[in-house]
Design a protein around this motif. Structure first.
Motif, short mmCIF file in Angstrom:
data_model
loop_
_atom_site.label_atom_id
_atom_site.label_comp_id
_atom_site.label_asym_id
_atom_site.label_seq_id
_atom_site.Cartn_x
_atom_site.Cartn_y
_atom_site.Cartn_z
N GLY A 1 -12.30 1.00 90.38
CA GLY A 1 -12.83 2.30 89.99
C GLY A 1 -12.20 3.44 90.76
O GLY A 1 -11.97 3.34 91.97
N THR A 2 -11.94 4.55 90.07
CA THR A 2 -11.32 5.72 90.69
C THR A 2 -12.32 6.85 90.93
O THR A 2 -11.93 7.91 91.40
N VAL A 3 -13.59 6.60 90.62
CA VAL A 3 -14.63 7.61 90.79
C VAL A 3 -15.69 7.06 91.73
O VAL A 3 -16.17 5.94 91.55
N SER B 1 -15.57 15.57 102.96
CA SER B 1 -16.30 14.47 102.33
C SER B 1 -16.10 14.43 100.82
O SER B 1 -16.85 13.78 100.11
N THR B 2 -15.06 15.12 100.35
CA THR B 2 -14.76 15.12 98.92
C THR B 2 -14.06 13.81 98.56
O THR B 2 -13.04 13.47 99.16
N LYS B 3 -14.61 13.11 97.60
CA LYS B 3 -14.11 11.78 97.25
C LYS B 3 -13.06 11.88 96.15
O LYS B 3 -13.26 11.41 95.02
N ASN B 4 -11.94 12.51 96.48
CA ASN B 4 -10.87 12.71 95.50
C ASN B 4 -9.97 11.49 95.46
O ASN B 4 -9.58 10.95 96.50
N PHE B 5 -9.61 11.09 94.24
CA PHE B 5 -8.58 10.07 94.07
C PHE B 5 -7.27 10.79 93.75
O PHE B 5 -6.96 11.09 92.61
N THR B 6 -6.53 11.10 94.79
CA THR B 6 -5.31 11.88 94.65
C THR B 6 -4.33 11.49 95.74
O THR B 6 -4.72 10.87 96.75
N PHE B 7 -3.08 11.86 95.52
CA PHE B 7 -2.05 11.63 96.53
C PHE B 7 -1.55 12.96 97.11
O PHE B 7 -0.54 12.98 97.81
N VAL C 1 -14.04 2.22 94.83
CA VAL C 1 -13.63 2.36 96.23
C VAL C 1 -12.21 2.91 96.36
O VAL C 1 -11.77 3.24 97.47
N LEU C 2 -11.48 3.04 95.26
CA LEU C 2 -10.08 3.49 95.35
C LEU C 2 -9.92 4.86 95.99
O LEU C 2 -8.94 5.08 96.73
N PRO C 3 -10.81 5.85 95.77
CA PRO C 3 -10.65 7.12 96.49
C PRO C 3 -10.70 6.94 98.01
O PRO C 3 -9.94 7.60 98.73
N LEU C 4 -11.57 6.06 98.48
CA LEU C 4 -11.66 5.82 99.93
C LEU C 4 -10.43 5.07 100.43
O LEU C 4 -9.92 5.37 101.52
#
Length: 316
Positions: free
Chosen positions: A75-77, A250-256, A89-92
Protein backbone atom coordinates in the motif's frame (compact mmCIF):
# COMPACT_ATOMS: atom_id res chain seq x y z
CA UNK A 1 52.16 -35.04 75.30
CA UNK A 2 48.40 -34.42 75.20
CA UNK A 3 45.36 -36.69 75.09
CA UNK A 4 45.65 -39.42 72.48
CA UNK A 5 49.43 -39.29 72.45
CA UNK A 6 49.71 -36.25 70.16
CA UNK A 7 51.79 -33.21 70.96
CA UNK A 8 50.53 -29.64 70.66
CA UNK A 9 52.62 -29.28 67.52
CA UNK A 10 50.89 -32.30 65.92
CA UNK A 11 47.48 -30.88 66.83
CA UNK A 12 48.29 -27.50 65.27
CA UNK A 13 49.49 -29.19 62.06
CA UNK A 14 46.28 -31.21 61.84
CA UNK A 15 44.25 -28.01 62.33
CA UNK A 16 46.16 -26.33 59.52
CA UNK A 17 45.61 -29.32 57.24
CA UNK A 18 41.87 -29.39 58.05
CA UNK A 19 41.62 -25.66 57.45
CA UNK A 20 43.36 -25.99 54.09
CA UNK A 21 41.03 -28.80 53.09
CA UNK A 22 37.97 -26.73 53.98
CA UNK A 23 39.38 -23.76 52.07
CA UNK A 24 40.05 -25.88 48.98
CA UNK A 25 36.55 -27.36 49.21
CA UNK A 26 35.01 -23.88 49.31
CA UNK A 27 37.17 -22.75 46.38
CA UNK A 28 36.07 -25.75 44.32
CA UNK A 29 32.42 -24.94 45.02
CA UNK A 30 32.98 -21.31 44.04
CA UNK A 31 34.78 -22.37 40.84
CA UNK A 32 31.88 -24.64 39.92
CA UNK A 33 29.38 -21.86 40.62
CA UNK A 34 31.17 -19.16 38.59
CA UNK A 35 30.31 -20.63 35.13
CA UNK A 36 26.65 -20.85 36.18
CA UNK A 37 26.61 -17.21 37.26
CA UNK A 38 28.39 -16.08 34.09
CA UNK A 39 25.96 -18.11 31.97
CA UNK A 40 22.97 -16.48 33.67
CA UNK A 41 24.45 -13.02 33.14
CA UNK A 42 25.25 -13.76 29.48
CA UNK A 43 21.77 -15.16 28.89
CA UNK A 44 20.11 -11.90 29.97
CA UNK A 45 20.65 -10.36 26.53
CA UNK A 46 19.39 -13.50 24.80
CA UNK A 47 16.29 -13.68 27.00
CA UNK A 48 15.63 -9.97 26.44
CA UNK A 49 15.90 -10.39 22.67
CA UNK A 50 13.55 -13.38 22.74
CA UNK A 51 11.08 -11.38 24.82
CA UNK A 52 11.19 -8.45 22.38
CA UNK A 53 10.70 -10.69 19.35
CA UNK A 54 7.84 -12.57 21.04
CA UNK A 55 6.07 -9.31 21.95
CA UNK A 56 6.47 -7.87 18.46
CA UNK A 57 5.37 -11.09 16.74
CA UNK A 58 2.31 -11.66 18.90
CA UNK A 59 1.00 -8.12 18.39
CA UNK A 60 1.97 -8.10 14.70
CA UNK A 61 -0.02 -11.29 14.12
CA UNK A 62 -3.03 -9.59 15.68
CA UNK A 63 -2.60 -6.64 13.30
CA UNK A 64 -2.44 -8.89 10.24
CA UNK A 65 -5.66 -10.56 11.35
CA UNK A 66 -7.32 -7.19 10.73
CA UNK A 67 -5.27 -5.88 7.79
CA UNK A 68 -4.12 -8.11 4.90
CA UNK A 69 -0.35 -8.46 4.83
CA UNK A 70 -0.28 -7.70 1.09
CA UNK A 71 -2.09 -4.39 1.64
CA UNK A 72 0.38 -3.48 4.36
CA UNK A 73 3.56 -4.08 2.36
CA UNK A 74 2.28 -2.85 -1.02
CA UNK A 75 0.00 0.00 0.00
CA UNK A 76 1.14 3.53 -0.86
CA UNK A 77 -1.37 5.32 1.40
CA UNK A 78 -1.09 5.51 5.18
CA UNK A 79 -4.12 7.10 6.89
CA UNK A 80 -4.42 5.32 10.24
CA UNK A 81 -6.74 7.83 11.92
CA UNK A 82 -9.15 8.63 9.08
CA UNK A 83 -12.74 7.38 8.86
CA UNK A 84 -11.63 4.89 6.22
CA UNK A 85 -8.17 3.98 7.51
CA UNK A 86 -5.48 2.62 5.22
CA UNK A 87 -2.27 1.01 6.43
CA UNK A 88 0.23 0.97 3.58
CA UNK A 89 3.78 0.94 4.93
CA UNK A 90 5.53 2.04 1.72
CA UNK A 91 5.47 5.78 2.63
CA UNK A 92 7.32 4.95 5.86
CA UNK A 93 9.75 2.62 4.11
CA UNK A 94 10.48 5.26 1.48
CA UNK A 95 11.12 7.94 4.09
CA UNK A 96 13.38 5.62 6.09
CA UNK A 97 15.42 4.47 3.09
CA UNK A 98 15.81 7.97 1.59
CA UNK A 99 16.89 9.55 4.87
CA UNK A 100 19.39 6.73 5.46
CA UNK A 101 20.82 7.05 1.95
CA UNK A 102 21.24 10.81 2.36
CA UNK A 103 22.96 10.20 5.68
CA UNK A 104 25.38 7.72 4.12
CA UNK A 105 26.12 10.06 1.19
CA UNK A 106 27.30 12.55 3.81
CA UNK A 107 28.92 10.23 6.34
CA UNK A 108 30.66 7.65 4.13
CA UNK A 109 33.09 9.93 2.22
CA UNK A 110 33.75 12.28 5.15
CA UNK A 111 34.18 9.45 7.64
CA UNK A 112 36.46 7.49 5.32
CA UNK A 113 38.62 10.52 4.52
CA UNK A 114 38.90 11.33 8.22
CA UNK A 115 39.92 7.73 8.92
CA UNK A 116 42.57 7.82 6.18
CA UNK A 117 44.03 11.04 7.54
CA UNK A 118 44.09 9.80 11.14
CA UNK A 119 45.58 6.43 10.20
CA UNK A 120 48.06 7.35 7.47
CA UNK A 121 48.92 11.05 7.61
CA UNK A 122 48.37 12.44 11.11
CA UNK A 123 51.19 12.42 13.63
CA UNK A 124 50.73 10.65 16.95
CA UNK A 125 50.15 13.96 18.75
CA UNK A 126 47.59 15.16 16.20
CA UNK A 127 45.79 11.79 16.30
CA UNK A 128 45.53 11.91 20.08
CA UNK A 129 43.83 15.30 19.83
CA UNK A 130 41.64 14.90 16.73
CA UNK A 131 40.22 11.44 17.34
CA UNK A 132 38.68 12.24 20.76
CA UNK A 133 37.36 15.52 19.35
CA UNK A 134 35.75 13.64 16.45
CA UNK A 135 34.23 11.08 18.78
CA UNK A 136 32.66 13.88 20.84
CA UNK A 137 30.05 14.14 18.07
CA UNK A 138 28.80 10.69 19.09
CA UNK A 139 28.08 11.95 22.61
CA UNK A 140 25.72 14.74 21.55
CA UNK A 141 22.06 13.83 22.30
CA UNK A 142 20.09 13.12 19.15
CA UNK A 143 17.36 15.56 20.16
CA UNK A 144 19.98 18.32 19.96
CA UNK A 145 20.80 17.18 16.43
CA UNK A 146 17.08 17.30 15.65
CA UNK A 147 16.68 20.92 16.74
CA UNK A 148 19.92 21.77 14.93
CA UNK A 149 18.46 20.32 11.73
CA UNK A 150 15.15 22.14 12.16
CA UNK A 151 16.37 25.57 13.29
CA UNK A 152 19.69 25.89 11.45
CA UNK A 153 20.20 23.43 8.58
CA UNK A 154 16.71 23.80 7.09
CA UNK A 155 16.83 27.65 6.94
CA UNK A 156 20.28 27.47 5.34
CA UNK A 157 19.07 24.96 2.76
CA UNK A 158 16.01 27.11 2.04
CA UNK A 159 18.30 29.85 0.81
CA UNK A 160 19.76 27.36 -1.68
CA UNK A 161 16.53 25.47 -2.49
CA UNK A 162 13.55 27.86 -2.36
CA UNK A 163 11.04 25.01 -2.85
CA UNK A 164 12.24 23.26 0.30
CA UNK A 165 9.43 22.78 2.84
CA UNK A 166 9.83 23.73 6.50
CA UNK A 167 9.85 20.05 7.37
CA UNK A 168 11.60 17.86 4.82
CA UNK A 169 13.66 14.69 4.58
CA UNK A 170 16.82 16.33 3.21
CA UNK A 171 17.77 18.29 6.32
CA UNK A 172 17.48 15.43 8.87
CA UNK A 173 19.25 13.12 6.41
CA UNK A 174 22.25 15.46 6.28
CA UNK A 175 22.35 15.88 10.05
CA UNK A 176 22.07 12.12 10.58
CA UNK A 177 25.09 11.80 8.32
CA UNK A 178 27.01 14.21 10.54
CA UNK A 179 25.93 12.19 13.58
CA UNK A 180 27.29 8.86 12.25
CA UNK A 181 30.58 10.27 10.94
CA UNK A 182 32.37 9.37 14.23
CA UNK A 183 31.19 5.74 13.98
CA UNK A 184 32.44 5.30 10.43
CA UNK A 185 35.66 7.23 11.02
CA UNK A 186 36.54 5.44 14.25
CA UNK A 187 35.80 1.90 13.02
CA UNK A 188 37.53 2.50 9.68
CA UNK A 189 40.57 4.01 11.39
CA UNK A 190 40.81 1.00 13.70
CA UNK A 191 40.67 -1.33 10.69
CA UNK A 192 43.40 0.62 8.87
CA UNK A 193 45.60 0.81 11.95
CA UNK A 194 45.48 -2.98 12.26
CA UNK A 195 47.19 -3.39 8.87
CA UNK A 196 50.83 -4.40 9.59
CA UNK A 197 53.38 -1.64 9.18
CA UNK A 198 55.58 -4.05 7.23
CA UNK A 199 53.10 -3.97 4.33
CA UNK A 200 53.34 -0.19 4.15
CA UNK A 201 57.14 -0.28 4.35
CA UNK A 202 57.32 -2.92 1.61
CA UNK A 203 55.17 -0.82 -0.73
CA UNK A 204 57.17 2.31 0.04
CA UNK A 205 60.38 0.38 -0.58
CA UNK A 206 59.12 -0.51 -4.06
CA UNK A 207 58.73 3.17 -4.87
CA UNK A 208 55.06 3.74 -4.10
CA UNK A 209 53.91 7.13 -2.88
CA UNK A 210 52.01 7.61 0.36
CA UNK A 211 48.74 7.96 -1.54
CA UNK A 212 49.41 4.82 -3.58
CA UNK A 213 50.15 2.86 -0.43
CA UNK A 214 46.88 4.06 1.07
CA UNK A 215 44.80 3.28 -2.03
CA UNK A 216 46.38 0.02 -3.13
CA UNK A 217 47.58 -1.55 0.11
CA UNK A 218 45.94 -0.18 3.26
CA UNK A 219 42.35 0.24 2.06
CA UNK A 220 42.13 -3.19 0.35
CA UNK A 221 43.64 -4.84 3.43
CA UNK A 222 41.18 -3.07 5.75
CA UNK A 223 38.20 -3.41 3.40
CA UNK A 224 36.19 -5.73 5.66
CA UNK A 225 36.33 -3.30 8.57
CA UNK A 226 35.52 -0.32 6.35
CA UNK A 227 32.47 -2.00 4.77
CA UNK A 228 31.30 -3.19 8.17
CA UNK A 229 31.49 0.38 9.47
CA UNK A 230 29.35 1.53 6.53
CA UNK A 231 26.72 -1.14 7.18
CA UNK A 232 26.62 -0.34 10.89
CA UNK A 233 26.29 3.34 9.99
CA UNK A 234 23.27 2.55 7.81
CA UNK A 235 21.76 0.55 10.68
CA UNK A 236 22.26 3.52 12.98
CA UNK A 237 20.58 5.83 10.48
CA UNK A 238 17.62 3.47 9.96
CA UNK A 239 16.98 3.33 13.70
CA UNK A 240 17.34 7.06 14.35
CA UNK A 241 14.25 8.59 15.94
CA UNK A 242 14.47 12.12 17.35
CA UNK A 243 16.16 13.84 14.40
CA UNK A 244 13.54 12.71 11.88
CA UNK A 245 10.68 13.20 14.34
CA UNK A 246 11.58 16.86 14.81
CA UNK A 247 12.87 17.86 11.37
CA UNK A 248 11.10 15.66 8.81
CA UNK A 249 7.52 16.19 9.93
CA UNK A 250 4.65 13.72 10.13
CA UNK A 251 3.28 13.91 6.60
CA UNK A 252 2.99 10.39 5.23
CA UNK A 253 3.94 11.16 1.64
CA UNK A 254 4.88 8.41 -0.77
CA UNK A 255 7.37 10.38 -2.83
CA UNK A 256 11.02 10.50 -3.80
CA UNK A 257 11.22 14.31 -3.63
CA UNK A 258 13.66 15.05 -0.80
CA UNK A 259 12.37 18.63 -0.45
CA UNK A 260 9.00 17.42 0.84
CA UNK A 261 7.94 16.38 4.30
CA UNK A 262 8.08 12.62 4.86
CA UNK A 263 7.79 10.29 7.81
CA UNK A 264 10.05 7.40 8.78
CA UNK A 265 9.15 4.22 10.63
CA UNK A 266 10.64 5.45 13.88
CA UNK A 267 8.80 8.77 13.66
CA UNK A 268 5.52 6.91 13.08
CA UNK A 269 6.14 4.81 16.19
CA UNK A 270 6.65 8.00 18.21
CA UNK A 271 3.45 9.47 16.78
CA UNK A 272 1.33 6.43 17.60
CA UNK A 273 2.71 6.12 21.11
CA UNK A 274 1.82 9.78 21.71
CA UNK A 275 -1.64 8.76 22.92
CA UNK A 276 -3.84 9.23 19.84
CA UNK A 277 -4.34 5.49 19.38
CA UNK A 278 -6.37 3.65 22.04
CA UNK A 279 -5.02 0.30 23.17
CA UNK A 280 -6.51 -2.61 21.26
CA UNK A 281 -7.35 -0.60 18.14
CA UNK A 282 -6.01 -1.37 14.69
CA UNK A 283 -3.88 1.78 14.81
CA UNK A 284 -2.38 0.56 18.07
CA UNK A 285 -1.46 -2.81 16.56
CA UNK A 286 -0.02 -1.11 13.47
CA UNK A 287 2.65 0.25 15.81
CA UNK A 288 3.93 -3.28 16.35
CA UNK A 289 3.75 -4.17 12.66
CA UNK A 290 5.92 -1.16 11.80
CA UNK A 291 8.25 -1.91 14.71
CA UNK A 292 8.61 -5.51 13.51
CA UNK A 293 9.47 -4.26 10.03
CA UNK A 294 12.06 -1.92 11.49
CA UNK A 295 13.47 -4.75 13.61
CA UNK A 296 13.79 -6.93 10.50
CA UNK A 297 15.59 -4.11 8.65
CA UNK A 298 18.09 -3.60 11.46
CA UNK A 299 18.64 -7.34 11.88
CA UNK A 300 19.36 -7.76 8.18
CA UNK A 301 21.85 -4.89 8.29
CA UNK A 302 23.71 -6.45 11.23
CA UNK A 303 23.74 -9.88 9.58
CA UNK A 304 25.09 -8.26 6.42
CA UNK A 305 27.83 -6.54 8.43
CA UNK A 306 28.85 -9.87 9.99
CA UNK A 307 28.86 -11.59 6.60
CA UNK A 308 30.95 -8.85 4.99
CA UNK A 309 33.42 -8.87 7.89
CA UNK A 310 33.94 -12.60 7.53
CA UNK A 311 33.98 -12.56 3.73
CA UNK A 312 36.69 -9.93 3.31
CA UNK A 313 38.59 -10.42 6.57
CA UNK A 314 42.35 -10.36 6.27
CA UNK A 315 44.38 -12.14 8.94
CA UNK A 316 48.01 -11.29 9.56
Amino acid sequence: MVNGGFSKKDVSIREVIDHNRKTQHIKRKVEKGIPVVLFLIASVSVITTIGIVFTLLSETVEFFKRVPIADFFTGTVLKPLSQNPEFGVLPLLTGTVISSLIAMLVAAPIGLMAAIYLSEYASVRVRKVLKPMLELLAGIPTIVYGFFAFTFVTPVLKNLIPSLESTNILSPGIVMGVMIIPMIASLSEDAMSSVPQSMREGALGLGSTKLEVTRKVVIPAALSGIIASFVLGISRAIGETMIVTIASGSTKNFTFDVTQSMQTMTAYIVEVTGGDAPAGSTVYYSLYAVAMTLFAFTLLMNLLARYVSRKFREEY
